[in-house]
Write an enzyme that holds these catalytic residues in place. Structure first.
Site, mmCIF file in Angstrom:
data_model
loop_
_atom_site.group_PDB
_atom_site.id
_atom_site.type_symbol
_atom_site.label_atom_id
_atom_site.label_comp_id
_atom_site.label_asym_id
_atom_site.label_seq_id
_atom_site.Cartn_x
_atom_site.Cartn_y
_atom_site.Cartn_z
ATOM 1 N N ASP A 84 -59.549 72.490 45.668
ATOM 2 C CA ASP A 84 -59.744 72.704 44.312
ATOM 3 C C ASP A 84 -61.301 72.569 44.034
ATOM 4 O OD1 ASP A 84 -57.268 73.015 43.507
ATOM 5 O OD2 ASP A 84 -57.040 71.464 42.488
ATOM 6 N N LYS A 115 -60.122 76.000 41.066
ATOM 7 C CA LYS A 115 -60.211 77.019 39.807
ATOM 8 C C LYS A 115 -61.198 76.314 38.538
ATOM 9 C CE LYS A 115 -55.328 76.523 39.334
ATOM 10 N NZ LYS A 115 -54.762 75.583 40.209
ATOM 11 N N MET A 135 -58.647 68.080 29.998
ATOM 12 C CA MET A 135 -59.122 69.682 29.587
ATOM 13 C C MET A 135 -59.307 69.511 28.252
ATOM 14 S SD MET A 135 -56.343 71.415 32.293
ATOM 15 C CE MET A 135 -55.281 69.756 32.200
ATOM 16 N N GLY A 189 -57.646 67.460 42.882
ATOM 17 C CA GLY A 189 -58.452 66.437 42.067
ATOM 18 C C GLY A 189 -57.322 65.467 41.433
ATOM 19 N N THR A 237 -55.705 59.246 39.249
ATOM 20 C CA THR A 237 -55.681 60.151 38.236
ATOM 21 C C THR A 237 -57.125 59.766 37.543
ATOM 22 O OG1 THR A 237 -54.466 61.374 36.596
ATOM 23 C CG2 THR A 237 -54.537 59.227 36.493
ATOM 24 N N ALA A 238 -57.733 60.934 36.763
ATOM 25 C CA ALA A 238 -58.895 60.956 35.973
ATOM 26 C C ALA A 238 -59.017 59.656 34.954
ATOM 27 C CB ALA A 238 -59.157 62.374 35.398
HETATM 28 C C1 LIG Z 1 -56.245 70.379 35.974
HETATM 29 S S1 LIG Z 1 -56.925 68.747 35.411
HETATM 30 C C2 LIG Z 1 -56.284 67.954 37.080
HETATM 31 C C3 LIG Z 1 -56.177 66.550 36.509
HETATM 32 C C4 LIG Z 1 -55.665 65.755 37.949
HETATM 33 N N1 LIG Z 1 -54.510 66.198 38.614
HETATM 34 C C5 LIG Z 1 -55.684 64.297 37.846
HETATM 35 O O1 LIG Z 1 -54.852 63.649 38.042
HETATM 36 O O2 LIG Z 1 -56.835 63.573 37.331
HETATM 37 C C6 LIG Z 1 -58.345 68.693 35.299
HETATM 38 C C7 LIG Z 1 -59.034 67.795 33.929
HETATM 39 O O3 LIG Z 1 -59.053 66.536 34.584
HETATM 40 C C8 LIG Z 1 -60.127 65.800 34.166
HETATM 41 N N2 LIG Z 1 -61.094 65.282 35.185
HETATM 42 C C9 LIG Z 1 -60.855 65.176 36.567
HETATM 43 N N3 LIG Z 1 -61.795 64.772 36.952
HETATM 44 C C10 LIG Z 1 -62.297 64.004 36.093
HETATM 45 C C11 LIG Z 1 -63.503 63.170 36.136
HETATM 46 N N4 LIG Z 1 -64.089 63.017 37.257
HETATM 47 N N5 LIG Z 1 -64.345 62.822 35.144
HETATM 48 C C12 LIG Z 1 -63.577 63.187 33.837
HETATM 49 N N6 LIG Z 1 -62.394 64.051 33.802
HETATM 50 C C13 LIG Z 1 -61.925 64.286 34.888
HETATM 51 C C14 LIG Z 1 -60.867 66.981 33.292
HETATM 52 O O4 LIG Z 1 -60.283 66.733 31.860
HETATM 53 C C15 LIG Z 1 -60.466 67.931 33.754
HETATM 54 O O5 LIG Z 1 -60.692 69.029 32.967
#
Ligand SMILES: C[S@@+](CC[C@H](N)C(=O)[O-])C[C@H]1O[C@@H](n2cnc3c(N)ncnc32)[C@H](O)[C@@H]1O
Length: 249
Positions: free
Chosen positions: A41, A63, A176, A94, A124-125
């Site tokens: 991704d 994406k 998001m 991610g 996770t984030a």
């Molecule tokens: C499609 S989701 C995927 C989440 C991912 N599977 C997780 O467990 O973190 C994508 C969203 O995760 C959050 N995100 C992912 N990486 C991030 C980071 N390094 N800093 C802040 N938000 C993050 C944001 O809100 C982003 O729009």
């Protein structure tokens, strides 16, 4: 999870964590060193991809919001095709593959096709951003419940259970949520959360470019507007614990 099958290939749904390659699990790093094909991704940092073995086929599958490089069905078909050809396929996502990552859909399609599949969890984030900010997501005195929610919606209006979100002594983490920050803050206040409740937006959490903008439900949208343009993934955290953050970012 794994499924019995006649095919010799296998698919691993692997969590790449929130960006910093040091946050990868040992199992994820080992699988990257073995994979024939890695489908990744946008949110997977370049430092993570450097762990792939020479000769690996790297396929970028998207994406960004509303800008999908490969449709979900195509991604699934590609994984199935490669596994049937006997390859070790890593689907690198991610964060954690099972948190807002469409991991469930991919598991179902692989299982239906009889492809053995395993999931390797990632940080996770919410956990990565909280750690960097020294922000306790739960706290004995402040928050006994932690809710992970998505601000994503088809028409810009998040379909959420506002009453459940607005109970006291909770921490809310919105993935998001950046694009709909104004609306989220409005709805939370309208459903009973105090306008002066602490809230922050963490952008590029765990990366050197990380940034945290802190305010309240009432002030954060304006503070974020002033700071734009902000480039990178962003997480909205709402709750009294935000006031306890002691980290630099
Ligand atoms: C499609 S989701 C995927 C989440 C991912 N599977 C997780 O467990 O973190 C994508 C969203 O995760 C959050 N995100 C992912 N990486 C991030 C980071 N390094 N800093 C802040 N938000 C993050 C944001 O809100 C982003 O729009």
């Amino acid at each position: 999870m794994s499924t019995a099958s006649h095919v010799s290939g296998r698919v691993y749904l692997v969590g790449a964590g929130p960006g910093d390659p040091e946050l990868l699990t040992l199992r994820a790093a080992r699988l990257l060193g073995r994979a024939d094909t890695v489908l990744h991704d946008r949110l997977v940092g370049p430092g993570v991809l450097e762990l792939c073995r020479p000769g690996v086929e790297l396929i970028f599958v998207g994406k960004r919001r509303a800008e999908h490089h490969m449709r979900q069905a195509e991604i699934q078909a590609l994984m199935i095709e490669r596994a049937r050809a006997g390859q070790v396929v890593v689907r690198l996502k991610g964060g954690d593959p099972l948190v807002f990552g469409r991991g469930g859909e991919e598991i179902e399609s692989l299982a239906l096709a009889g492809i053995p599949v395993e999931v390797v969890p990632g940080i996770t984030a919410a956990a990565g951003c909280a750690a960097q900010s020294l922000l306790p997501l739960t706290h004995r005195d402040l928050a006994q419940t932690l809710i992970l929610a998505t601000g994503h919606s088809q028409d810009g209006e998040p379909q959420l259970d506002w009453q459940a979100l607005c109970r006291p002594r909770q921490t809310l983490v919105f993935y998001m949520g950046h694009a709909v920050l104004d609306r989220l803050a409005d709805r939370l206040i309208a459903h009973g959360l105090p306008p002066d409740l602490e809230a922050c937006l963490i952008i590029n959490g765990t990366l050197p470019t990380a940034r945290r903008i802190t305010g309240t439900l009432a002030t954060l949208p304006g503070l974020v507007r002033e700071a734009e343009p902000l480039d990178g993934p962003a997480l909205l955290v709402v709750g009294a614990v935000v006031g306890r953050a002691r980290g630099p970012a």
